[in-house]
Design an enzyme around this catalytic site. Structure first.
Site: not given
Ligand code: HMG
Ligand code: MG
Length: 316
Positions: A22, A248, A257
Site C-alpha cells: 500500500r 506520500c 519507508n
Molecule cells: P473528496 O474529493 O473530498 O471526496 O476526496 P468527496 O466525498 O467530495 O467525493 C468526490 C468524489 O470522490 C465522488 O465521486 C466520490 O464518490 C468519490 P464523483 O461523484 O465525483 O464521481 N469518492 C471515492 N471514490 C472511491 N473511494 C472512496 C471515495 N470517497 C469519495 N473512498 C478523499 C476525499 C478522502 C476520498 C480523497 O481525498 C482521497 O481519496 N484521498 C486519499 C489520499 C491518499 O490515499 N493519500 C495517501 C495516503 S498516505 C498517508 O496518508 C500517510 C500514511 O502512509 C502514513 C505515513 O506515511 O506517514 C498513512
Molecule cells: Mg509511510
C-alpha cells in the site's frame, strides 16, 4: 555476543507491520499489475510477515496505483494467523473494504491542518468528525481499526508540528476505539532526541506505548536510529515496506519507508525476534526492483545484490 544493558528495555520480539503493497506502491510511477500485487502479498506472508497492509480504498482519481483495491483485496485469501488491512478514508471506503471481506481497516490523517487538506481534502476537525462515524461503524461490523497519524515529526507544508496537536489527534482516535496508533514520520525528518521527546510526551499524556506503532520514512537516513530509540521505550510494532518503497503523493520530497529487510537485519543482530525469513524477503525485494524497473532504496538489498554479483549467484 553477551547482552549489554543499553537496550535492556527493548522487547525480545516485535511485530512488523508491512506497508509495502500500500504505502510502498501508492506512489510508484510504474503501476504494478494486480497479479503481481497479489503475488507480492502472498510472498510476504510466505516470508513470515503476519500483518500486511494490502491496498487502500481511496478515490482512484487521487491515487491511481490503488484503483484495483477491490480485486486485490478479494483475491488474497485469509490465512491462519495473518492479519490483512486496508486504508479507508471515509464511509465509502469502509463499505468497499467490507464488501471485499476485509476484517481490519486503517483510518489516516495528519497532525497538521495543511497536510489533511492536501491529502484527504478535509480540515483536522472534519477528518475527526468523519472518522468518528467510520471507526464506530467498522467496530460495529466486527472489524479492527488502526489509526495513522502522519507528519508527527514535521509537515512538508507547515514545518514543525506542535506535540500538543499530535497528542490531541492520538487521544481522539483512541477515544473512537482504534486498537493501535501508528505515528508517522511521513517526510523522514525525525532524529533520535525528537523521538524521545515525542515518546515522553505520549507517556505523560497517559497513552500506553504497547498501543503505539512507529512508522518511519528513511528520507534522511535516520529511520533505523529512530527505531532503536523507540525500542528502548518498549515499542512492539514497527511499520516498514519491502525494498524501502514508498512515499506520500501529498508530501513532496517524501521518499521511501524504512525497508523491511533493513529493519529485520538490524533486529536479528540485536536478538529481537520478528518471525521473518530474511533470505526470502530479500529475494522478493530483488524481484520487485526488476518489476518496477528501478533500484530500490533498501541498504540490505544493495548489499545482497553486491554479494550475489561478486559470487556470480542468482539474486532470487
Ligand atoms: P473528496 O474529493 O473530498 O471526496 O476526496 P468527496 O466525498 O467530495 O467525493 C468526490 C468524489 O470522490 C465522488 O465521486 C466520490 O464518490 C468519490 P464523483 O461523484 O465525483 O464521481 N469518492 C471515492 N471514490 C472511491 N473511494 C472512496 C471515495 N470517497 C469519495 N473512498 C478523499 C476525499 C478522502 C476520498 C480523497 O481525498 C482521497 O481519496 N484521498 C486519499 C489520499 C491518499 O490515499 N493519500 C495517501 C495516503 S498516505 C498517508 O496518508 C500517510 C500514511 O502512509 C502514513 C505515513 O506515511 O506517514 C498513512
Ligand atoms: Mg509511510
Amino acid at each position: 555476543m553477551p547482552p549489554g544493558d543499553l537496550f535492556v528495555a527493548a522487547p525480545s520480539a516485535v511485530s512488523i507491520y508491512e506497508v509495502g503493497p500500500r504505502d510502498g506502491l501508492q506512489n510508484e510511477k510504474q503501476i504494478l499489475p494486480t497479479d503481481r500485487k497479489v503475488e507480492l502479498v502472498e510472498g510476504l506472508i510466505d516470508a513470515g510477515l503476519r500483518r500486511v497492509e494490502i491496498t487502500s480504498f481511496v478515490n482512484p482519481r487521487w491515487i491511481p496505483a490503488m484503483a484495483d483495491h477491490m480485486e486485490v483485496a478479494s483475491r488474497i485469501k485469509p490465512r491462519e494467523g495473518v492479519r490483512l488491512s486496508a486504508l479507508v478514508p471515509n464511509m465509502r471506503g469502509l463499505d468497499g473494504a467490507t464488501r471485499a471481506g476485509m476484517q481490519e481497516v486503517a483510518v489516516f490523517m495528519a497532525a497538521s491542518q495543511t497536510h489533511n487538506h492536501k491529502n484527504i481534502n478535509k480540515s483536522t476537525e472534519e477528518a475527526l468528525r468523519t472518522y468518528r462515524g467510520v471507526v464506530g461503524e467498522a467496530l460495529s461490523r466486527g472489524m479492527k481499526v488502526r489509526g495513522y497519524i502522519s507528519c508527527v515529526y514535521g509537515c512538508p507544508y507547515e514545518g514543525a508540528v506542535p506535540l500538543d496537536d499530535v497528542l490531541m489527534v492520538c487521544h481522539e482516535l483512541l477515544d473512537m476505539g482504534v486498537y493501535e496508533l501508528s505515528l508517522g514520520d511521513t517526510i523522514g525528518v525525525g532524529t533520535p532526541r525528537q523521538i524521545e521527546y515525542v515518546f515522553r510526551g505520549l507517556m505523560r499524556s497517559g497513552i500506553s506505548l504497547p498501543q503505539v506503532a512507529v512508522h518511519f520514512h528513511d528520507t534522511r537516513g535516520t529511520a533505523l536510529a529512530n527505531i532503536t530509540v523507540a525500542l528502548q521505550f518498549g515499542i512492539g510494532t514497527i511499520d516498514s515496506a519491502v525494498g524501502g518503497l514508498g512515499g506520500c503523493p501529498y508530501a513532496p520530497g517524501a521518499s521511501g519507508n524504512v525497508a523491511t529487510e533493513d529493519v529485520v537485519y538490524m533486529l536479528q543482530g540485536m536478538g529481537v525476534e520478528t518471525g521473518v525469513d530474511l533470505d526470502r524477503l530479500v529475494a522478493i525485494s530483488a524481484r520487485l526492483g526488476g518489476q518496477l524497473a528501478r533500484e530500490l532504496p533498501s541498504k540490505y538489498l544493495k548489499a545482497h545484490l553486491g554479494h550475489c554479483a561478486r559470487l556470480g549467484q542468482p539474486v532470487y
